[in-house]
Design a protein around this motif. Structure first.
Motif, mmCIF file in Angstrom:
data_model
loop_
_atom_site.group_PDB
_atom_site.id
_atom_site.type_symbol
_atom_site.label_atom_id
_atom_site.label_comp_id
_atom_site.label_asym_id
_atom_site.label_seq_id
_atom_site.Cartn_x
_atom_site.Cartn_y
_atom_site.Cartn_z
ATOM 1 N N PRO A 54 0.824 -1.220 0.000
ATOM 2 C CA PRO A 54 0.000 0.000 0.000
ATOM 3 C C PRO A 54 0.855 1.265 0.000
ATOM 4 O O PRO A 54 0.524 2.236 -0.672
ATOM 5 N N GLN A 55 1.968 1.231 0.714
ATOM 6 C CA GLN A 55 2.854 2.396 0.765
ATOM 7 C C GLN A 55 3.442 2.702 -0.609
ATOM 8 O O GLN A 55 3.554 3.872 -0.992
ATOM 9 N N ALA A 56 3.805 1.672 -1.344
ATOM 10 C CA ALA A 56 4.359 1.876 -2.686
ATOM 11 C C ALA A 56 3.304 2.443 -3.626
ATOM 12 O O ALA A 56 3.595 3.330 -4.433
ATOM 13 N N ALA A 57 2.083 1.947 -3.526
ATOM 14 C CA ALA A 57 1.004 2.465 -4.372
ATOM 15 C C ALA A 57 0.712 3.923 -4.028
ATOM 16 O O ALA A 57 0.561 4.768 -4.921
ATOM 17 N N GLU A 58 0.663 4.231 -2.748
ATOM 18 C CA GLU A 58 0.417 5.613 -2.324
ATOM 19 C C GLU A 58 1.555 6.529 -2.765
ATOM 20 O O GLU A 58 1.318 7.647 -3.223
ATOM 21 N N LYS A 59 2.787 6.043 -2.635
ATOM 22 C CA LYS A 59 3.946 6.842 -3.042
ATOM 23 C C LYS A 59 3.903 7.167 -4.537
ATOM 24 O O LYS A 59 4.252 8.269 -4.956
ATOM 25 N N ALA A 60 3.468 6.213 -5.349
ATOM 26 C CA ALA A 60 3.393 6.432 -6.797
ATOM 27 C C ALA A 60 2.463 7.599 -7.136
ATOM 28 O O ALA A 60 2.697 8.324 -8.104
ATOM 29 N N PHE A 61 1.438 7.786 -6.326
ATOM 30 C CA PHE A 61 0.471 8.858 -6.577
ATOM 31 C C PHE A 61 0.722 10.096 -5.718
ATOM 32 O O PHE A 61 -0.005 11.079 -5.833
ATOM 33 N N SER A 62 1.734 10.080 -4.878
ATOM 34 C CA SER A 62 1.927 11.160 -3.907
ATOM 35 C C SER A 62 2.175 12.525 -4.550
ATOM 36 O O SER A 62 1.632 13.531 -4.083
ATOM 37 N N GLU A 92 -3.987 -3.849 -15.476
ATOM 38 C CA GLU A 92 -3.619 -4.358 -16.789
ATOM 39 C C GLU A 92 -3.454 -3.232 -17.820
ATOM 40 O O GLU A 92 -2.530 -3.245 -18.620
ATOM 41 N N SER A 93 -4.353 -2.263 -17.783
ATOM 42 C CA SER A 93 -4.305 -1.157 -18.742
ATOM 43 C C SER A 93 -4.930 0.082 -18.121
ATOM 44 O O SER A 93 -5.923 -0.026 -17.395
ATOM 45 N N ASN A 122 -0.684 7.597 -16.733
ATOM 46 C CA ASN A 122 0.766 7.377 -16.806
ATOM 47 C C ASN A 122 1.302 6.718 -15.536
ATOM 48 O O ASN A 122 2.176 5.853 -15.599
ATOM 49 N N ILE A 123 0.781 7.118 -14.385
ATOM 50 C CA ILE A 123 1.201 6.508 -13.121
ATOM 51 C C ILE A 123 0.809 5.034 -13.106
ATOM 52 O O ILE A 123 1.609 4.170 -12.748
ATOM 53 N N VAL A 124 -0.419 4.752 -13.511
ATOM 54 C CA VAL A 124 -0.904 3.367 -13.569
ATOM 55 C C VAL A 124 -0.015 2.537 -14.497
ATOM 56 O O VAL A 124 0.383 1.415 -14.163
ATOM 57 N N GLU A 125 0.311 3.078 -15.640
ATOM 58 C CA GLU A 125 1.156 2.379 -16.619
ATOM 59 C C GLU A 125 2.566 2.171 -16.069
ATOM 60 O O GLU A 125 3.161 1.094 -16.239
ATOM 61 N N GLN A 126 3.111 3.178 -15.378
ATOM 62 C CA GLN A 126 4.465 3.058 -14.828
ATOM 63 C C GLN A 126 4.541 1.979 -13.755
ATOM 64 O O GLN A 126 5.522 1.243 -13.680
ATOM 65 N N ILE A 127 3.508 1.881 -12.931
ATOM 66 C CA ILE A 127 3.478 0.827 -11.912
ATOM 67 C C ILE A 127 3.588 -0.539 -12.571
ATOM 68 O O ILE A 127 4.351 -1.404 -12.126
ATOM 69 N N LYS A 128 2.834 -0.742 -13.624
ATOM 70 C CA LYS A 128 2.893 -2.020 -14.338
ATOM 71 C C LYS A 128 4.272 -2.203 -14.991
ATOM 72 O O LYS A 128 4.881 -3.267 -14.888
ATOM 73 N N ASN A 129 4.759 -1.170 -15.644
ATOM 74 C CA ASN A 129 6.033 -1.262 -16.348
ATOM 75 C C ASN A 129 7.207 -1.557 -15.416
ATOM 76 O O ASN A 129 8.194 -2.160 -15.839
ATOM 77 N N ASN A 130 7.118 -1.128 -14.160
ATOM 78 C CA ASN A 130 8.198 -1.390 -13.215
ATOM 79 C C ASN A 130 8.369 -2.883 -12.943
ATOM 80 O O ASN A 130 9.409 -3.307 -12.457
ATOM 81 N N ALA A 131 7.365 -3.681 -13.262
ATOM 82 C CA ALA A 131 7.455 -5.126 -13.077
ATOM 83 C C ALA A 131 7.844 -5.847 -14.363
ATOM 84 O O ALA A 131 7.871 -7.081 -14.404
ATOM 85 N N CYS A 132 8.157 -5.099 -15.414
ATOM 86 C CA CYS A 132 8.436 -5.688 -16.729
ATOM 87 C C CYS A 132 9.783 -5.207 -17.262
ATOM 88 O O CYS A 132 10.316 -4.194 -16.845
#
Length: 134
Positions: A54-62, A92-93, A122-132
């Motif tokens: 949860p902290q990582a998700a919140e940080k991505a949008f901070s 996913e998208s 873009n934030i949503v896409e970056q979160i996914k891309n960080n795992a790829c």
């Protein structure tokens, strides 16, 4: 590598190769992996399992949250997105932002202007891309 995935830190080629080895040699074969995951990125499979903190998700949008003056409906929308990503590991998208359950009670386009909506996508896409590895 798993800690990177949980904490939304980008994985590198070395991390990718380690995951590939685990999935295609230690846990089964390449064929086993293909049958089960149909070519899904190794990092996304791990995210399916371990999720995103949860902290990582919140940080991505901070930055977005801290630099914009948002009303309660906008904040609730962002919280809903953060919750989804925390529970599922990624989205996913970004197109999902305009579909259920995110379209109620207000949809993305009624809550945010185009620049903000693109920033959220873009934030949503970056979160996914960080795992790829791209």
């Amino acid at each position: 590598t798993i800690q990177k995935l949980i904490n939304n830190n980008p994985i590198n080629e070395e991390d990718y190769k380690a995951l590939e080895h685990i999935f295609t040699h230690e846990l089964g074969s390449k064929d086993d992996y293909e049958k089960r995951f149909k070519g899904k990125e190794f990092g996304l499979v791990v995210r399916d399992i371990v999720k995103l903190s949860p902290q990582a998700a919140e940080k991505a949008f901070s930055d977005l949250i801290n630099t914009k003056s948002m009303n309660s409906n906008q904040i609730n929308f962002i919280k809903q997105v953060i919750n989804y990503i925390t529970v599922n590991g990624y989205m996913e998208s970004p197109n999902m932002l305009t579909a259920a359950p995110f379209d109620r009670p207000f949809n993305l386009w009624k809550l945010f202007d185009q620049v903000e909506a693109v920033e959220i996508a873009n934030i949503v896409e970056q979160i996914k891309n960080n795992a790829c590895i791209k």
